[in-house]
Design an enzyme around this catalytic site. Structure first.
Site, PDB file in Angstrom:
ATOM      1  N   GLY A  23      14.388  -8.311 -12.429  1.00  0.00           N
ATOM      2  CA  GLY A  23      14.737  -8.067 -13.828  1.00  0.00           C
ATOM      3  C   GLY A  23      14.387  -6.687 -14.359  1.00  0.00           C
ATOM      4  N   GLY A  25      11.500  -5.317 -14.957  1.00  0.00           N
ATOM      5  CA  GLY A  25      10.421  -4.647 -14.223  1.00  0.00           C
ATOM      6  C   GLY A  25      10.947  -3.946 -12.984  1.00  0.00           C
ATOM      7  CB  ALA A  27      15.761  -2.234 -14.101  1.00  0.00           C
ATOM      8  CG  ASP A  44       6.586  -9.933  -9.401  1.00  0.00           C
ATOM      9  OD1 ASP A  44       7.361  -9.420 -10.226  1.00  0.00           O
ATOM     10  OD2 ASP A  44       6.491 -11.174  -9.223  1.00  0.00           O
ATOM     11  CG  ASP A  70      -1.727 -14.913 -11.470  1.00  0.00           C
ATOM     12  OD1 ASP A  70      -1.082 -14.622 -12.510  1.00  0.00           O
ATOM     13  OD2 ASP A  70      -2.242 -16.027 -11.287  1.00  0.00           O
ATOM     14  CE1 TYR A 163       9.571 -14.690 -23.392  1.00  0.00           C
ATOM     15  CE2 TYR A 163      10.766 -14.499 -25.457  1.00  0.00           C
ATOM     16  CZ  TYR A 163      10.410 -13.973 -24.227  1.00  0.00           C
ATOM     17  OH  TYR A 163      10.895 -12.737 -23.842  1.00  0.00           O
ATOM     18  CB  SER A 166       3.625 -15.480 -25.695  1.00  0.00           C
ATOM     19  OG  SER A 166       4.984 -15.194 -25.357  1.00  0.00           O
TER      20      SER A 166
HETATM   21  N1  LIG Z   1      15.620 -10.590 -20.379  1.00  0.00           N
HETATM   22  C1  LIG Z   1      15.535 -10.499 -21.700  1.00  0.00           C
HETATM   23  O1  LIG Z   1      16.539 -10.689 -22.422  1.00  0.00           O
HETATM   24  C2  LIG Z   1      14.229 -10.156 -22.356  1.00  0.00           C
HETATM   25  C3  LIG Z   1      14.239  -9.921 -23.743  1.00  0.00           C
HETATM   26  C4  LIG Z   1      13.054  -9.605 -24.374  1.00  0.00           C
HETATM   27  C5  LIG Z   1      11.874  -9.481 -23.650  1.00  0.00           C
HETATM   28  N2  LIG Z   1      11.885  -9.711 -22.310  1.00  0.00           N
HETATM   29  C6  LIG Z   1      10.602  -9.576 -21.602  1.00  0.00           C
HETATM   30  O2  LIG Z   1      10.738  -8.658 -20.533  1.00  0.00           O
HETATM   31  C7  LIG Z   1       9.804  -8.991 -19.487  1.00  0.00           C
HETATM   32  C8  LIG Z   1      10.551  -9.089 -18.165  1.00  0.00           C
HETATM   33  O3  LIG Z   1      11.474 -10.153 -18.265  1.00  0.00           O
HETATM   34  P1  LIG Z   1      12.759 -10.296 -17.329  1.00  0.00           P
HETATM   35  O4  LIG Z   1      13.847 -10.746 -18.206  1.00  0.00           O
HETATM   36  O5  LIG Z   1      12.910  -9.101 -16.495  1.00  0.00           O
HETATM   37  O6  LIG Z   1      12.297 -11.561 -16.465  1.00  0.00           O
HETATM   38  P2  LIG Z   1      12.492 -11.910 -14.923  1.00  0.00           P
HETATM   39  O7  LIG Z   1      12.236 -13.371 -14.816  1.00  0.00           O
HETATM   40  O8  LIG Z   1      13.773 -11.371 -14.411  1.00  0.00           O
HETATM   41  O9  LIG Z   1      11.308 -11.095 -14.228  1.00  0.00           O
HETATM   42  C9  LIG Z   1       9.958 -11.393 -14.496  1.00  0.00           C
HETATM   43  C10 LIG Z   1       9.092 -10.973 -13.309  1.00  0.00           C
HETATM   44  O10 LIG Z   1       7.730 -11.310 -13.637  1.00  0.00           O
HETATM   45  C11 LIG Z   1       7.131 -11.870 -12.478  1.00  0.00           C
HETATM   46  N3  LIG Z   1       5.994 -12.731 -12.815  1.00  0.00           N
HETATM   47  C12 LIG Z   1       6.027 -13.986 -13.354  1.00  0.00           C
HETATM   48  N4  LIG Z   1       4.770 -14.467 -13.449  1.00  0.00           N
HETATM   49  C13 LIG Z   1       3.940 -13.501 -12.988  1.00  0.00           C
HETATM   50  C14 LIG Z   1       2.521 -13.408 -12.837  1.00  0.00           C
HETATM   51  N5  LIG Z   1       1.711 -14.424 -13.159  1.00  0.00           N
HETATM   52  N6  LIG Z   1       2.002 -12.260 -12.341  1.00  0.00           N
HETATM   53  C15 LIG Z   1       2.813 -11.239 -11.977  1.00  0.00           C
HETATM   54  N7  LIG Z   1       4.154 -11.286 -12.080  1.00  0.00           N
HETATM   55  C16 LIG Z   1       4.705 -12.393 -12.582  1.00  0.00           C
HETATM   56  C17 LIG Z   1       8.260 -12.677 -11.821  1.00  0.00           C
HETATM   57  O11 LIG Z   1       7.957 -12.971 -10.455  1.00  0.00           O
HETATM   58  C18 LIG Z   1       9.439 -11.729 -12.005  1.00  0.00           C
HETATM   59  O12 LIG Z   1       9.540 -10.831 -10.929  1.00  0.00           O
HETATM   60  C19 LIG Z   1       9.149 -10.304 -19.919  1.00  0.00           C
HETATM   61  O13 LIG Z   1       7.904 -10.034 -20.524  1.00  0.00           O
HETATM   62  C20 LIG Z   1      10.131 -10.865 -20.940  1.00  0.00           C
HETATM   63  O14 LIG Z   1       9.513 -11.722 -21.848  1.00  0.00           O
HETATM   64  C21 LIG Z   1      13.037 -10.036 -21.647  1.00  0.00           C
END
Ligand SMILES: NC(=O)c1ccc[n+]([C@@H]2O[C@H](COP(=O)([O-])OP(=O)(O)OC[C@H]3O[C@@H](n4cnc5c(N)ncnc54)[C@H](O)[C@@H]3O)[C@@H](O)[C@H]2O)c1
Length: 286
Positions: A23, A25, A27, A44, A70, A163, A166
């Protein structure tokens, strides 16, 4: 609103990115390594995902360290900081990005699930700051801590209470942290990142069994990200540009963020009772 601090040159520095195996991260890691020439520490909990991203970036000449981490575990984050220091030295950019989603009526979400989401989304960010800020302060060098909130950090929505809560917490924490850095006259820029919808697997990654209401909500959110979501690559580019420009408020969708902020401000200043017809963050973009 003064959203501008002095710029930090990220080019060539060391970046630590949590949640870097997928996701936003992933990118951010790609953009930092390949476009900004940064040395990147990929952290990760998903070791296979880390290996996949690292193999691809290494093949393109990136300078990397991968650390299975973690974020919810303070000792794991301390290990990440120690390994980073040993391998690359001082950190220019820390992105506390790792986060998960949970869906359901608040009273039906099991305690362990509440602890899990708050452990990752809230304590994960605090653990990142505790592990990295002392050395950043000691170095005196300009550097950045970016905490991943969300447009959900300035809005409310049912079925996503854990969510939303948080992300409000991450935003409030980041604002307080910014003030603390000011008190210290520190060279550490604090930024709160409030992405709007970004096309990632965040809703697919929910591991828990969902009831009908939560499952429907998940389908809607997945469809929304699929049709309206910005690509993770575009999100990462704009996030890194705004971080480099010294912004506290970092947004992938500035107009949407402005609209949601104004709506939240109106709601609070009129002490309005929450109502279901108030637009939720993501619905506003639909
Ligand atoms: N995608 C969206 O539309 C969006 C919008 C607003 C905010 N966000 C925030 O952006 C951030 C990234 O989200 P994303 O959409 O890329 O999600 P994603 O699910 O694609 O990626 C999240 C990553 O976090 C890792 N992860 C999960 N638990 C973990 C832990 N305990 N320790 C270490 N790594 C861990 C996962 O393995 C994964 O690689 C998050 O904080 C999310 O809340 C996303």
């Amino acid at each position: 609103m003064n959203n501008q601090a002095s710029a930090v040159n990220l080019q060539g520095g060391v970046a630590v990115i949590t949640g870097a195996a997928a996701g936003i991260g992933e990118a951010l890691a790609r953009e930092a390594a390949l476009q900004l020439g940064m040395k990147v520490v990929l952290a990760d909990i998903d070791e296979a995902g880390l290996a996949r991203v690292a193999a691809d970036l290494s093949a393109q000449g990136a300078s990397l360290l991968t650390v299975a981490t973690d974020v919810a575990d303070a000792a794991s984050m301390e290990r990440l900081a120690a390994k980073t220091r040993e391998h690359f030295g001082s950190v220019r950019l820390l992105v506390n990005n790792a986060g998960i989603e949970t869906l359901g009526f608040s009273w039906e979400i099991p305690t362990a699930q509440w602890e899990k989401i708050l452990g990752i989304n809230v304590h994960g960010v605090v653990n990142g700051v505790n592990a990295f800020a002392p050395a950043m302060l000691d170095s005196g060098q300009p550097c950045v801590i970016a905490n991943m909130s969300s447009i959900a950090g300035i809005s409310i929505a049912p079925i996503q209470a854990s969510y939303v809560m948080s992300k409000h917490a991450v935003l409030a924490f980041s604002e307080c942290l910014h003030l603390e850095m000011q008190m210290k006259s520190a060279n550490v820029q604090i930024s709160a990142v409030l992405p709007g919808p970004v096309k990632t697997q965040i809703f697919e990654c929910i591991e828990e069994q969902l009831d009908t209401v939560a499952a429907e909500h998940r389908q809607q959110m997945m469809a929304l990200l699929d049709t309206n979501g910005m690509s993770a690559e575009a999100a990462a580019q704009t996030i890194l540009q705004q971080l480099s420009a010294g912004k506290f408020w970092v947004s992938t969708h500035p107009e949407m963020t402005q609209m949601m902020a104004e709506q939240r401000a109106r709601h609070l200043s009129s002490l309005a009772t929450p109502a279901l017809d108030m637009e939720s963050a993501f619905e506003a973009d639909a």
